[in-house]
Design an enzyme around this catalytic site. Structure first.
Site, PDB file in Angstrom:
ATOM      1  N   GLU A   1       5.242   2.777   0.891  1.00  0.00           N
ATOM      2  CA  GLU A   1       6.622   2.415   1.201  1.00  0.00           C
ATOM      3  C   GLU A   1       7.394   3.635   1.671  1.00  0.00           C
ATOM      4  OE1 GLU A   1       9.943  -0.497  -0.871  1.00  0.00           O
ATOM      5  OE2 GLU A   1       7.986  -0.167  -1.799  1.00  0.00           O
ATOM      6  N   GLY A   2       8.239   3.443   2.677  1.00  0.00           N
ATOM      7  CA  GLY A   2       9.099   4.508   3.169  1.00  0.00           C
ATOM      8  C   GLY A   2      10.547   4.059   3.158  1.00  0.00           C
TER       9      GLY A   2
ATOM     10  N   LYS B   1       1.822  -2.474   8.912  1.00  0.00           N
ATOM     11  CA  LYS B   1       3.019  -1.643   8.778  1.00  0.00           C
ATOM     12  C   LYS B   1       4.201  -2.453   9.283  1.00  0.00           C
ATOM     13  CE  LYS B   1       2.997   2.840   9.748  1.00  0.00           C
ATOM     14  NZ  LYS B   1       3.092   4.146  10.471  1.00  0.00           N
TER      15      LYS B   1
ATOM     16  N   TYR C   1      12.469   3.009   5.593  1.00  0.00           N
ATOM     17  CA  TYR C   1      12.828   1.853   6.418  1.00  0.00           C
ATOM     18  C   TYR C   1      11.605   1.025   6.798  1.00  0.00           C
ATOM     19  CZ  TYR C   1      12.327   6.116   9.172  1.00  0.00           C
ATOM     20  OH  TYR C   1      11.921   7.337   9.635  1.00  0.00           O
TER      21      TYR C   1
ATOM     22  N   LEU D   1       0.824  -1.212   0.000  1.00  0.00           N
ATOM     23  CA  LEU D   1       0.000   0.000   0.000  1.00  0.00           C
ATOM     24  C   LEU D   1       0.852   1.255   0.000  1.00  0.00           C
ATOM     25  CD1 LEU D   1      -2.588  -1.141   2.696  1.00  0.00           C
ATOM     26  CD2 LEU D   1      -2.897  -1.151   0.214  1.00  0.00           C
TER      27      LEU D   1
ATOM     28  N   ASP E   1       0.307  16.172  12.716  1.00  0.00           N
ATOM     29  CA  ASP E   1       0.556  15.921  11.288  1.00  0.00           C
ATOM     30  C   ASP E   1      -0.779  15.698  10.569  1.00  0.00           C
ATOM     31  OD1 ASP E   1       2.008  15.609   8.954  1.00  0.00           O
ATOM     32  OD2 ASP E   1       2.523  13.513   9.333  1.00  0.00           O
TER      33      ASP E   1
END
Length: 326
Positions: free
Chosen positions: A21-22, A42, A24, A19, A137
């Site tokens: 991606e970051g 996650k 790490y 769904l 945020d």
């Protein structure tokens, strides 16, 4: 990351597509045998994550997810860690993606619908603020939609449990968090701020975006944007009719003077959230695009994804005799 993660398979999760991606971590959808439904997982690789994230942001997110239970906040089913240094956070799946993508596809919401969605979001924020937790945020990309298009607030990586000094005042923050387009001017200027009050500004940007399918301010030049914000100049395009009550709420949410901005209880008591009238608006309308920004001009956004959290500079506690790092 393999589709056949042995730990997840052992626990009865069958991984599907990615769904988001970051740097790490990533978020994948999966079917849970026990719950008999699809979930979002996650997966964070601690070996790839910076120390600041591991020491500050990840513990805060996990703490927030474990304590928050509200119908308009994404549900967390399970959190566990392996000896290999991977953290798994199993969450409710936002089947319809995030609010920004939804608005890009469907356009601006009619007021009657926006009223329902915003009330759901505001009730989630009240729950957080009443628990002395600020999100820090808030943006359309962090608001997910379930199968019935109900609001599900997500991504508590920048959230913070608030402390008080000996006089009962909230200890202020100094960290820049979030995206400039949604961030209150006092945060952008580096002034010590009350994170709850700054959350309210972000709510104003979100409401404006919901009803106009535009951003209220163009963040391509942040210095110019702050100048416009501090003059309390809010563009209300002629291209769409908006009731006086809705404009009034947006106007008061986007109040540049933090001491005069509404608190969440005042937001929920506002006439627009109490009644649904349609009367001509007395507020002057700016030409479309004078200060606003088309949603499609923004950066590509994620859906339900893991992302890299960073703060510009260290965060210092202020507002009390204690002046320590945290």
């Amino acid at each position: 990351m393999s589709l056949s993660d042995p730990m997840l398979s052992f626990k009865g999760y069958r991984l599907s597509n990615t769904l988001g991606e970051g740097s790490y971590g990533k978020v994948k959808s999966a079917y849970c045998d026990q719950l008999k439904c699809n979930v979002a997982i996650k997966i964070i690789d601690k070996r790839k994550a910076p120390q600041e994230f591991l020491e500050r942001f990840l513990p805060r997110e996990i703490q927030a997810l474990r304590r928050l239970h509200h119908p308009s906040i994404i549900k967390t089913y399970e959190i566990f860690e392996t000896s290999a240094g991977k953290v798994y956070i199993v969450m409710e799946l936002g089947e319809k993606g995030d609010l920004l993508d939804y608005i890009k596809i469907t356009g601006a919401m009619e007021e009657d619908i926006a009223h329902i969605k915003f009330q759901q979001l505001a009730s989630a924020i009240k729950y957080c603020h009443d628990s002395d937790l600020a999100h820090r945020d808030l943006k359309c990309e962090n608001i997910l939609l379930d199968e019935d298009l109900n609001i599900k607030l997500s991504d508590f990586g920048f959230s913070k449990s608030l402390s008080r000094d000996e006089d009962g005042r909230t200890i202020l923050s100094q960290t820049f968090c979030g995206s400039a387009a949604y961030t209150a001017p006092e945060v952008l200027e580096g002034v010590p701020y009350d994170p709850k009050i700054s959350d309210i500004w972000s709510l104003g940007v979100i409401l404006y975006t919901i009803v106009y399918a535009l951003m209220p301010f163009d963040d391509s030049n942040v210095r110019k944007m702050i100048s416009i914000q501090k003059q309390h100049r809010i563009p209300f395009p002629n291209s769409k009719y908006l009731s006086a009550e809705c404009k009034d709420l947006i106007y008061h949410l986007l109040q540049p003077n933090a001491s005069q901005r509404l608190c969440i209880d005042e937001v929920l008591k506002h006439s627009w959230l109490q009644t649904r009238k349609s009367i001509p608006s007395p507020l002057p309308a700016a030409e479309e695009g004078e200060c606003s920004k088309n949603l499609h001009e923004g950066k590509p956004e994620h859906k339900q994804q893991a992302k890299s959290h960073s703060a510009e500079g260290e965060e210092k506690e202020t507002g009390s005799s204690k002046d320590g790092w945290f």
